[in-house]
Design an enzyme around this catalytic site. Sequence first.
Site, PDB file in Angstrom:
ATOM      1  CG  PHE A   6       6.451  -2.661   0.003  1.00  0.00           C
ATOM      2  CD1 PHE A   6       5.835  -3.453   1.099  1.00  0.00           C
ATOM      3  CD2 PHE A   6       5.862  -2.362  -1.220  1.00  0.00           C
ATOM      4  CE1 PHE A   6       4.865  -4.468   0.437  1.00  0.00           C
ATOM      5  CE2 PHE A   6       5.052  -3.394  -1.663  1.00  0.00           C
ATOM      6  CZ  PHE A   6       4.431  -4.473  -0.712  1.00  0.00           C
ATOM      7  CE  LYS A   7       5.761  -6.485  -2.257  1.00  0.00           C
ATOM      8  NZ  LYS A   7       5.635  -7.545  -3.315  1.00  0.00           N
ATOM      9  CG  ASP A   8      14.337  -4.246  -0.462  1.00  0.00           C
ATOM     10  OD1 ASP A   8      14.667  -5.427  -0.830  1.00  0.00           O
ATOM     11  OD2 ASP A   8      14.737  -3.057  -1.198  1.00  0.00           O
ATOM     12  CB  THR A  15       7.707 -10.439  -3.983  1.00  0.00           C
ATOM     13  OG1 THR A  15       6.621  -9.809  -3.267  1.00  0.00           O
ATOM     14  CG2 THR A  15       8.069 -11.664  -3.281  1.00  0.00           C
TER      15      THR A  15
END
Length: 493
Positions: A110-112, A145
Amino acid sequence: MNKFHSTRSTTDSLTAKQAIRKGIADDGGLFVTDALGNANVNVAELPGKSYQQIAYEVLSLLLDDFSEQELRDCIERAYGAQWSDERITPLKQVGSDYVLELFNGPTCAFKDVALQILPRFMACTKPESDPNEQIMIVTATSGDTGKAALAGFADVPGTGITVFYPQGKVSRVQELQMTTQQGNNVHVSAVDGNFDDAQTEVKRIFGDAAFAEQLAEHHVKLSSANSINIGRLVPQVVYYFAAYAQLLEAGKIKVGDEVEFVVPTGNFGNVLAGYYAKRMGLPVRDLVVASDRNNVLFDFLVSGTYNKQRPFYETISPSMDILVSSNLERMLYYLSCNDPNLVADCMNDLREWGAFEVPEMLLQKIRHVFNTGWANEDQVREMIADCWNKHQYVIDPHTACGYFVMQQMPRDPEVPRVLLATASPYKFPRVVNESLGLDATGTDFECMDVLSKATGTPIPAMLRNLETAEVRFRDDVPVAGMEQFVADSAAQL
């Protein structure tokens, strides 16, 4: 224009660009704006809009010193062909609930969503006073991250990036994603300690005035890609609105109907973005904080006491193995009616005594917004199996924490529940195979092949190809050696 200042004082008055470039306030606080919620997104106009269009609607309210052209260019380049689904964060129905897939980006986490756009934001922030200034991004990672930041900042002009990860406390796939990263401006090192040790030292490095002066002599300035950076946090607000838009388009809700979000979180950024969305007009019934065995957030949300003086567990959901949840102080700031003195006192107590306690009235306000639960490792494994057996949907161990908590909650059939899926199960193939009763005796890559064959789901190529990728970084430093590693990396800019 929105002005940003520290959670711990109101002396700063920075534009969004200045806050993004600076990363963290001089007093160690995080940047916030008192204008949050002054302008709202019109949810009635969301259906039919693309993710990119929704991103512009949301980000233009939060980052109002970016020109329309700057913002649209950042969005276009961040959410393009590097995503495997054109919806960017597609919503999938799983049983009676919904899963918001946040892992279709280039690093399968999800950090993308934020780290594909943060480097574009950063490129718009170069100060006129020093056009030669270079930014060195310094980040501690609990697993996801690091790779997402490396992929976002690799070979971006005017920047370098240094990533630290806790030795032996990320998955093998996560480690290889970082240590094989290409790019002339990237630097990676393991740290002898856990994530909290690394993150605490990164914050100390940011606050080291003498070190900052040393770097400034070479036109280098430090900034962060962790969710302590406001430019990392605000792009995550978008996918809450995107989920609501998809529910509207599917006819599952009407405009104004409330939705419940269940959010696996460690550093509190993922769920805090949902609070920002709520403040900006999204009809949110509850934001449910889902933790793993390192359940410091659960204890805080139940008791009002935050205590990091507790055992640290290495779990099968390593990205959530965190005892100091940095973004909590942004939440404390807003729910204390913008009281920087309260936040400063809490953070000082946490630093001095390892714990802080909030007043009962504030705790009640927090609990009105945030619900909570946690899952132990046996429960995580059971939920991976349960989700597959009942719904033929494969989830990773972090998402499984949220799935477990969701199953424990009383269901209101009138309120849709959306579980945020934070990573591809192929980042943790051994754990997933063990949970599903599949062969987990081979390498992680052999486990990927077994999982794909058994479930009929495709392996993301960028993960499968790691098996033959060249390892570029083998450094391992003590916590006390991190600052020198940053200095050496900065010298190569």
